[in-house]
Design a protein around this motif. Sequence first.
Motif, PDB file in Angstrom:
ATOM      1  N   SER A 184       0.866  -1.169   0.000  1.00 42.46           N
ATOM      2  CA  SER A 184       0.000   0.000   0.000  1.00 42.46           C
ATOM      3  C   SER A 184       0.901   1.217   0.000  1.00 42.46           C
ATOM      4  CB  SER A 184      -0.904   0.026   1.234  1.00 42.46           C
ATOM      5  OG  SER A 184      -1.741   1.162   1.170  1.00 42.46           O
ATOM      6  N   ALA A 238       0.704   4.780  10.361  1.00 45.10           N
ATOM      7  CA  ALA A 238      -0.737   4.673  10.613  1.00 45.10           C
ATOM      8  C   ALA A 238      -1.360   3.694   9.624  1.00 45.10           C
ATOM      9  CB  ALA A 238      -1.406   6.044  10.513  1.00 45.10           C
ATOM     10  N   VAL A 239      -0.938   3.779   8.368  1.00 43.39           N
ATOM     11  CA  VAL A 239      -1.453   2.847   7.356  1.00 43.39           C
ATOM     12  C   VAL A 239      -1.077   1.415   7.748  1.00 43.39           C
ATOM     13  CG1 VAL A 239      -1.288   2.160   4.925  1.00 43.39           C
ATOM     14  CG2 VAL A 239      -1.416   4.586   5.527  1.00 43.39           C
ATOM     15  N   THR A 272      -0.475   0.333  10.718  1.00 43.99           N
ATOM     16  CA  THR A 272      -1.279  -0.024  11.894  1.00 43.99           C
ATOM     17  C   THR A 272      -2.641  -0.562  11.450  1.00 43.99           C
ATOM     18  OG1 THR A 272      -0.196   1.645  13.264  1.00 43.99           O
ATOM     19  CG2 THR A 272      -2.363   0.880  13.995  1.00 43.99           C
ATOM     20  N   GLY A 273      -3.258   0.161  10.519  1.00 40.35           N
ATOM     21  CA  GLY A 273      -4.570  -0.275  10.025  1.00 40.35           C
ATOM     22  C   GLY A 273      -4.509  -1.665   9.428  1.00 40.35           C
ATOM     23  N   ILE A 274      -3.478  -1.919   8.643  1.00 40.02           N
ATOM     24  CA  ILE A 274      -3.354  -3.239   8.004  1.00 40.02           C
ATOM     25  C   ILE A 274      -3.102  -4.320   9.058  1.00 40.02           C
ATOM     26  CG2 ILE A 274      -2.007  -4.627   6.367  1.00 40.02           C
ATOM     27  CD1 ILE A 274      -1.273  -1.957   4.949  1.00 40.02           C
ATOM     28  N   GLU A 324       2.826  10.103  13.710  1.00 38.61           N
ATOM     29  CA  GLU A 324       2.414   8.735  13.373  1.00 38.61           C
ATOM     30  C   GLU A 324       3.499   7.738  13.782  1.00 38.61           C
ATOM     31  OE1 GLU A 324       1.989  11.328  11.446  1.00 38.61           O
ATOM     32  OE2 GLU A 324      -0.165  11.382  11.103  1.00 38.61           O
ATOM     33  N   HIS A 330       3.723   7.432  17.742  1.00 36.47           N
ATOM     34  CA  HIS A 330       2.572   6.769  18.348  1.00 36.47           C
ATOM     35  C   HIS A 330       2.455   5.302  17.937  1.00 36.47           C
ATOM     36  CE1 HIS A 330       0.951   9.988  20.740  1.00 36.47           C
ATOM     37  NE2 HIS A 330       1.372  10.795  19.782  1.00 36.47           N
ATOM     38  N   PHE A 358     -11.553   3.152  13.622  1.00 32.19           N
ATOM     39  CA  PHE A 358     -10.437   3.964  14.094  1.00 32.19           C
ATOM     40  C   PHE A 358     -10.948   5.389  14.259  1.00 32.19           C
ATOM     41  CE2 PHE A 358      -8.780   0.623  11.295  1.00 32.19           C
ATOM     42  CZ  PHE A 358      -7.877  -0.017  12.132  1.00 32.19           C
ATOM     43  N   LEU A 391      -9.900   1.090  17.770  1.00 31.72           N
ATOM     44  CA  LEU A 391      -8.633   1.691  18.180  1.00 31.72           C
ATOM     45  C   LEU A 391      -8.739   3.211  18.220  1.00 31.72           C
ATOM     46  CD1 LEU A 391      -5.608   1.205  18.853  1.00 31.72           C
ATOM     47  CD2 LEU A 391      -5.143   1.380  16.418  1.00 31.72           C
ATOM     48  N   GLU A 425      -4.064   8.597  17.467  1.00 29.73           N
ATOM     49  CA  GLU A 425      -3.458   9.784  18.067  1.00 29.73           C
ATOM     50  C   GLU A 425      -3.950  11.073  17.426  1.00 29.73           C
ATOM     51  OE1 GLU A 425      -1.972   7.439  16.371  1.00 29.73           O
ATOM     52  OE2 GLU A 425      -0.296   8.138  15.140  1.00 29.73           O
ATOM     53  N   SER A 426      -4.659  10.964  16.326  1.00 31.39           N
ATOM     54  CA  SER A 426      -5.199  12.152  15.655  1.00 31.39           C
ATOM     55  C   SER A 426      -6.149  11.668  14.569  1.00 31.39           C
ATOM     56  CB  SER A 426      -4.085  12.976  15.003  1.00 31.39           C
ATOM     57  OG  SER A 426      -3.521  12.259  13.916  1.00 31.39           O
ATOM     58  N   LEU A 480      -5.747  12.488  11.565  1.00 33.93           N
ATOM     59  CA  LEU A 480      -4.842  12.148  10.462  1.00 33.93           C
ATOM     60  C   LEU A 480      -4.476  10.672  10.534  1.00 33.93           C
ATOM     61  CD1 LEU A 480      -2.111  14.922  10.242  1.00 33.93           C
ATOM     62  CD2 LEU A 480      -3.590  14.113   8.422  1.00 33.93           C
ATOM     63  N   ALA A 481      -4.093  10.245  11.717  1.00 35.72           N
ATOM     64  CA  ALA A 481      -3.728   8.843  11.902  1.00 35.72           C
ATOM     65  C   ALA A 481      -4.952   7.958  11.699  1.00 35.72           C
ATOM     66  CB  ALA A 481      -3.125   8.627  13.287  1.00 35.72           C
ATOM     67  N   ASN A 533      -5.823   7.372   8.153  1.00 36.38           N
ATOM     68  CA  ASN A 533      -4.806   6.563   7.476  1.00 36.38           C
ATOM     69  C   ASN A 533      -4.825   5.113   7.949  1.00 36.38           C
ATOM     70  OD1 ASN A 533      -3.129   8.134   5.439  1.00 36.38           O
ATOM     71  ND2 ASN A 533      -3.373   9.584   7.131  1.00 36.38           N
ATOM     72  N   MET A 534      -5.266   4.891   9.160  1.00 35.31           N
ATOM     73  CA  MET A 534      -5.494   3.516   9.613  1.00 35.31           C
ATOM     74  C   MET A 534      -6.660   2.925   8.810  1.00 35.31           C
ATOM     75  SD  MET A 534      -5.078   4.023  13.705  1.00 35.31           S
ATOM     76  CE  MET A 534      -3.529   4.576  14.406  1.00 35.31           C
ATOM     77  N   TYR A 553      -7.476   3.841   5.826  1.00 34.94           N
ATOM     78  CA  TYR A 553      -6.919   3.609   4.481  1.00 34.94           C
ATOM     79  C   TYR A 553      -6.166   2.279   4.437  1.00 34.94           C
ATOM     80  CZ  TYR A 553      -3.577   4.553   0.597  1.00 34.94           C
ATOM     81  OH  TYR A 553      -2.790   4.486  -0.517  1.00 34.94           O
ATOM     82  N   GLY A 554      -5.311   2.051   5.433  1.00 30.54           N
ATOM     83  CA  GLY A 554      -4.540   0.806   5.468  1.00 30.54           C
ATOM     84  C   GLY A 554      -5.445  -0.409   5.571  1.00 30.54           C
ATOM     85  N   GLU A 582      -7.028  14.889   3.649  1.00 36.99           N
ATOM     86  CA  GLU A 582      -5.904  14.332   2.894  1.00 36.99           C
ATOM     87  C   GLU A 582      -6.111  12.823   2.679  1.00 36.99           C
ATOM     88  OE1 GLU A 582      -2.380  13.186   5.032  1.00 36.99           O
ATOM     89  OE2 GLU A 582      -1.097  14.151   3.535  1.00 36.99           O
TER      90      GLU A 582
END
Lengths: 76, 260, 356
Positions: free
Chosen positions: B74, B83-84, B86-88, B113, B116, C26, C54, C57-58, C60-61, C64-65, C67-68, C90
């Motif tokens: 990704s 963060a990406v 983490t999500g995965i 990111e 954390h 998230f 989860l 921390e923001s 933004l995070a 993106n979590m 997104y992942g 973003e």
Amino acid sequence: MAKARGAIEVDIEKCKGCELCIGSCPFHVISLEQHVNSKGYHYAYMGNPEACTGCTNCAVVCPDGVITVFRAKSEV
Amino acid sequence: MEVKEIIRQENMVYQRSSLLTSKPFSYCPGCGHGTSNRLVAEVIEELGIQNDTIGVAPVGCSVLIYDFIDIDFSQAPHGRAPAVATGIKRVLPEKVVFTYQGDGDLAAIGTSETIHACNRGENITIIFVNNGIYGMTGGQMAPTTLPGMKTSTSPYGREVATMGTPLKITEMIAHLDGVNFVSRQAVHTPAAVRKAKKAIRAAFECQINKKGLGFVEIVSNCNSGWKMTPVKANQWMEENMFPFYPLGDIKVDGKLVKTL
Amino acid sequence: MKEFLLMKGNEAIAEAAIRAGADAYFGYPITPQSEIMEYLMTEKATERTGMVVLQAESELAAINMVYGAAGTGKKVLTSSSSPGISLMQEGISYIAGAELPCVIINVVRAGPGLGTIQPSQADYFQSVKGGGHGDYRLIVLAPSSVQEMADFVPLAFDLAFKYRNPALILSDGVIGQMMEKVELFKPIPRTEQFDQSWVITGKTPDRKANVITSLDLEPLPMEKHNHHLQAKYKKMEDEEVRFEEIMCDDADYIMVAYGSSARICSKALQLARAKGVKVGLLRPITLFPFPKVRIAELAQRVKGMLSVELSAGQMVEDIRLAVNGKIPVEHYGRFGGMVHSPSEVLEAFEKIFIKN
Ligand SMILES: Cc1ncc(C[n+]2csc(CCOP(=O)(O)OP(=O)(O)O)c2C)c(N)n1
Ligand code: SF4
Ligand code: SF4
Ligand code: SF4
Ligand SMILES: [Mg+2]
């Protein structure tokens, strides 16, 4: 005792002529060719092939991963 | 013995990882990103985890790493790779997830990111290529740029009074309990490459063994940004970068092994 | 057996997320929607379904979590309120560009800036016009009751996966905080029920590596990708428009309102009808795709339209585009956290359309 004999093969088209392999070779085997590849880079070649031991140093540092190393088992 | 006789399949002792695609790297000649990409591919291949590994590509010169290593990837927005990842990882805890990031990506825009994800102890691997500069955008100052170092946005050298001192983010991260393994390496000599590979392997093993986050910084060159030949850049790196960013393991098995 | 509960809008959304078989949430706290994550934690969503919850921390995070995780083909959602959504733009742009399904909930508060925690509908533009950089659209659903807060969660997931596109539930502080009776749907198990050919779960030897990205260094393929996105948005406009009409058939005038403002307008409409003024209400349920065809049809036979929004007038621009100058289209609304009353709406309506 017989010294190990080695040789390298350079993927000429992917070599970028950075010279990092040259400095990493303990036996001064590698030189840059005067000619250039299709990208315009001078490429590495074995200028002094007899000296190669197949130690893999050059391949290990090559940023573009274009060197393959061979080592003959033994030589009498 | 003729060279032709030596160059035989059975005599082959080193070849490029089969996980690397045939695409030539997009990096400048001599760039440490190439070596670092190679090492990541070699480690994944040697650990036999290519079917289970998902990479997260940053914004920076290595943005196209997914074109070079033949695994699922990704791409992430600038700085957001942890963060990406983490999500995965949270939804696929049995898979191996890693980020590959530059110093602008990890230590400037993505500091939050990064810290954390590390602090939560995400069970991921972070490969951090620190060349002290923004390579991709043409050599601007990064938080990691050395004092006095000239870049396109510090053309008279980084002035500490107004631009601050370089950020040793790896040392900061080493203090976080969620982080299990931290090492700083380089890829400019054969010996350095071999050590770096070991560290990258350890950082992946740390994840596989569910020990927590593994973090490897690779102090690297940016020949284009530094405006030096690759050989000169590596020399400059040894003389200037290494004293500030000393190489070696910093944290192993959750314990600091270096006084910081 | 039907299951009725008295719930807050925010709680209904959270319960619906669990029941919809969401794989992950998230988020980051912000009033007036913090109850969503609080509910997921309190009700032990993870124990109930295995869903990941989860606190990032923001925003933004968090995005993106999302997104992942969305790249793995899982059902993922996040929630926030206006300033947090601004921060997420973003990531939302990346998610839209990379064509990932996910659900985003915005319980809108008033701005600009830190604004106030009171309800507002001033995020219409950043919801329906893209919001972040680039040419993209979100599917935008606007609930006007606690029941719809619950029902729109599985609907949003279905649409998000059908189009591989983020779906946004655009709510506000009124609906989020209000308590109403809800009939809850039966839990849907957490299963992967959609096309999984594009997901990143580890490249197996039987397939090529999958890459989630919105990048193409070459402009020509990027233009092609953009054409593909536009075709997708067009398909949504053709097939996914949803709206509700109240007393539009004999109406001389139409009020157009969504979400909490539509509830207020339905009262205003009763007051108007009691006075013998023939007013109808068109309530867009999807704000993108916007019911522009229906609005254009109605414009053929009514005398005027009033867009009633808790903002300085945003949706009114889309109504005007649909009406294309045929009839007068005006806006009325309190904003900055103030909420208009039915009588204020009626008064404004009469002033604009009747008394002149
Ligand atoms: C949000 C955002 N800001 C800025 C950029 C522009 N940008 C692209 S790469 C980059 C810096 C990359 O530097 P680094 O992470 O050190 O990677 P390197 O190229 O040096 O390997 C920047 C600022 C961007 N793509 N996105
Ligand atoms: S290190 Fe590799 S790319 Fe550089 S000159 Fe040698 S063979 Fe060519
Ligand atoms: S294998 Fe060793 S000896 Fe042979 S060229 Fe490479 S570095 Fe030199
Ligand atoms: S700009 Fe610098 S970091 Fe980027 S590829 Fe070139 S040398 Fe490497
Ligand atoms: Mg850099």
